[in-house]
Design a protein around this motif. Structure first.
Motif: not given
Lengths: 167, 500
Positions: B78-84
């Protein structure tokens, strides 16, 4: 307006699919109960309501629910152009993959789990790779590594560690 | 209870095998949780068969390691690639990703990790205080209460599931039917077996959960044509400025409390808890405009809440035998697999196992903190793994995992069948979780329903004569009727709008 009608037809198709899904389960359940004479053979003695009680209650709810769910799509169909549009976003990749997985146990029995796993992983790692044909050597190399690593992990995890009797 | 908890802590700390299993569970859980497309439930389901050959305490240590750490793992992607990676990490990306994009990915991950630890520990503390009290109260439960608790659990899950409650209930009914396949325990009459030996053995929890939470997800992933290209943000500095931490304590505590209480409501789930925690923090913030742009409080509150949910969700499972969410349903399946039925009697008859569960959670939280800080740079390399290879690997694991439990190919076919059912259900936008709930709660419901009717000599009034049972019936009915009231109001508003 046309878009709304189209959306309604799509929704009606989906709703009808949902209703059919539940009714199929209910139908299979009722067939099983109807053909199972021992369920009502009086083996449930005394005050026990018997093994048929919960199945009948559950199937009754499922049937009533499935039938209730057909009401809305049928009404939409009646009020629209009497056509239900089936939204076709089906992709053949998962179906091919599923068919291959269904065949996997048979192949495993024929050639052993290690060879079957390596072949399965190699084939699908190649087949599913994006741009596989543009960079075939790289894709083949990755698929080979994936096949070897996965087979080794299965061997260590299931054969050595938990000692499962793999074919 | 605390002496049992302390004894379990010492036991785990002094046994290298248990510590090793806990660390392995944590490592695998973080990595799987971090991978987009692999939910915590899927991670737990595909690893469940591996635990079958282990002794019960070792299996619990391993699975709780996976369970607890995969929740933090979901926040990494979620933080690094915006996909939880998991539904509970949906809110973390609101502020985590903007912070990572501004070159502070390491800090964002550290905030998430610290908040996960605080949330997890607070959830565990509340679990260890509240659970024995509820369990001792639940010792007053008799068959009618247990039957209604099972119905309450199913109804709540249907209510909380995406889509309509009504459809969720019907899916739960399918789960109940699946749970009744095979010989009836009281009369030895075979049901829904169609005369086949495969079905006479019943449908085991492992192939079903691996099928609907593992293999079905693989098929769903393969059907998606848009495989996102993963650009992982650079980590840079890991530790956040120390001065920033004191003012984050309050958001962490508030998030933890919200998470524990929401998690303890059967089927409420972490997605609701994190949304509440985020909204609450934004409302209380002196700088609400910074939310969504990389505010640390926007990361720590939902993260603490998400991890506190783990302890909260274990409360109904351990005290009433009703799973708090899908992950605890799988965990409950693991206990059943090892011959243990969660519920108030577990506290009375097997307090050591309760202590082991608490102790495992404690070590899982601590090891997640340590492993998270030490290996974060290595963990994110897994995010670069091609999605299709991951899915093929998981499918292979599903096949061998479902085979390994009873060493029978029929379980593999059952797993494949439920994978296909889960895939079709996804296409029909139906929730799959009530199916597993139905399977887990079915035997509890049937046994207690029939026993109640035997005791009451066939009178159904036994369920409304007893106050707790009546309350559970009323709560279940409220959960069923509330969506209808909403629908009625919506229709009326639409009608009024049209008339105007």
């Amino acid at each position: 307006m046309d878009n709304d009608a189209g959306r309604n037809q799509n929704n009606a198709g989906l709703d009808l699919g949902v209703a059919v899904f539940f009714l199929l389960w209910a139908g299979v359940g009722w067939v099983s109960i109807a053909t199972n004479s021992s369920l009502f053979s009086g083996r449930a003695t005394g005050l026990d309501p018997g093994p048929a009680l919960l199945p009948i209650i559950t199937l009754a709810i499922l049937t009533a629910g499935g039938l209730a769910l057909t009401v809305s799509p049928v009404r939409k169909w009646m009020s629209a152009s009497r056509r239900i549009r089936w939204k076709s976003d089906l992709n053949w990749r998962p179906i091919g993959f599923l068919a291959c997985v269904v065949a996997f146990p048979t192949i495993m029995h024929a050639i052993g789990y290690a060879a079957a796993t390596a072949l399965f992983v190699f084939f699908w790692s190649f087949a599913l790779a994006p741009n596989a044909m543009q960079r075939p050597r790289r894709t083949l190399a990755i698929a080979t590594i994936a096949a070897i690593v996965t087979t080794l992990l299965i061997y260590v995890g299931f054969d050595l560690v938990i000692r499962s009797r793999l074919p | 209870m605390f002496d049992v908890f302390a004894a379990a802590l010492i036991e785990i700390a002094t046994r290298p095998d248990l510590l090793g299993l806990s660390l392995t569970g944590v490592m695998v859980g973080i990595i799987l949780g971090a991978l987009p497309g692999v939910s915590s439930t899927m991670a737990l389901a595909i690893l469940l068969p591996l635990s079958y050959a282990m002794p019960t305490d070792a299996a619990m240590v391993f699975l709780i390691g996976v369970f607890s750490s995969s929740v933090f793992g979901g926040s990494i992607s979620a933080i690094l690639i915006n996909i939880p990676g998991t539904p509970g990490a949906i809110v973390t990306q609101f502020d985590g990703y903007p912070m990572a994009k501004s070159g502070r990915a390491g800090e964002a991950l550290s905030y998430a990790l610290l908040a996960s630890t605080v949330g997890g520990l607070l959830g565990l503390a509340i679990l260890s205080i509240v659970a024995p009290l509820i369990a001792s109260a639940a010792l007053q439960f008799r068959s009618p209460e247990f039957a209604m608790a099972a119905i309450f659990g199913l109804t709540m899950l249907a209510y909380a599931s995406p889509g309509s409650t009504f459809r969720g209930i019907l899916v739960g009914c399918i789960g109940l039917i699946v749970g009744m396949v095979g010989f009836d325990k009281l009369t030895d009459v075979a049901r829904f077996d169609f005369g086949t030996r495969v079905l006479q053995n019943g449908i085991d929890i492992v192939p079903l959960t691996v099928g609907i939470f593992g293999f079905a997800e693989v098929l769903i992933n393969l059907s998606s044509t848009n495989q996102p290209i993963t650009h992982v943000a650079r980590i840079n500095r890991i530790f956040p400025p120390l001065a920033s931490l004191p003012k984050l304590i309050a958001p962490m505590m508030r998030g933890s409390l919200i998470g524990t209480f929401v998690g303890a409501i059967p089927a409420a789930g972490s997605a609701i808890a994190v949304a509440l925690a985020y909204a609450q923090e934004q409302r209380l913030s002196k700088e609400p405009e910074t939310f969504g742009k990389g505010a640390p409080a926007g990361i720590v509150a939902p993260e603490a809440s998400n991890n506190a949910c783990v302890g909260g969700a274990l409360v109904p499972m351990m005290t009433l035998g009703v799973p708090g969410d899908t992950m605890t349903a799988v965990l409950m399946g693991a206990l059943l697999l090892h011959g243990l039925r969660p519920g108030p009697l577990l506290f009375a008859e097997n307090p050591q196992m309760v202590g082991t569960i608490f102790g495992s959670l404690f070590f899982a939280i601590l090891l997640t903190l340590v492993f998270g800080f030490v290996a974060i740079a290595a963990i994110i390399q897994f995010l670069k793994m091609p999605r299709h290879i991951l899915m093929v690997g998981i499918a292979t694991l599903c096949i061998f995992g479902s085979f390994a439990v009873r060493n029978t190919m029929s379980d593999v076919y059952i797993m494949i069948a439920f994978g296909a059912v889960g895939f079709v259900m996804n296409k029909l936008k139906l929730p799959t979780a009530p199916l597993a709930f139905g399977l887990v709660l079915g035997p509890l419901l049937e046994e207690n329903l029939r026993r109640s009717l035997i005791i009451s000599r066939g009178s159904w009034s036994v369920f409304i004569d007893r106050p707790i049972s009546l309350v559970l019936i009323l709560l279940s009915m409220a959960a069923l009727l509330y969506p209808l009231v909403g629908l009625y109001r919506k229709n009326r508003r639409e009608q009024t709008g049209r008339e105007i």
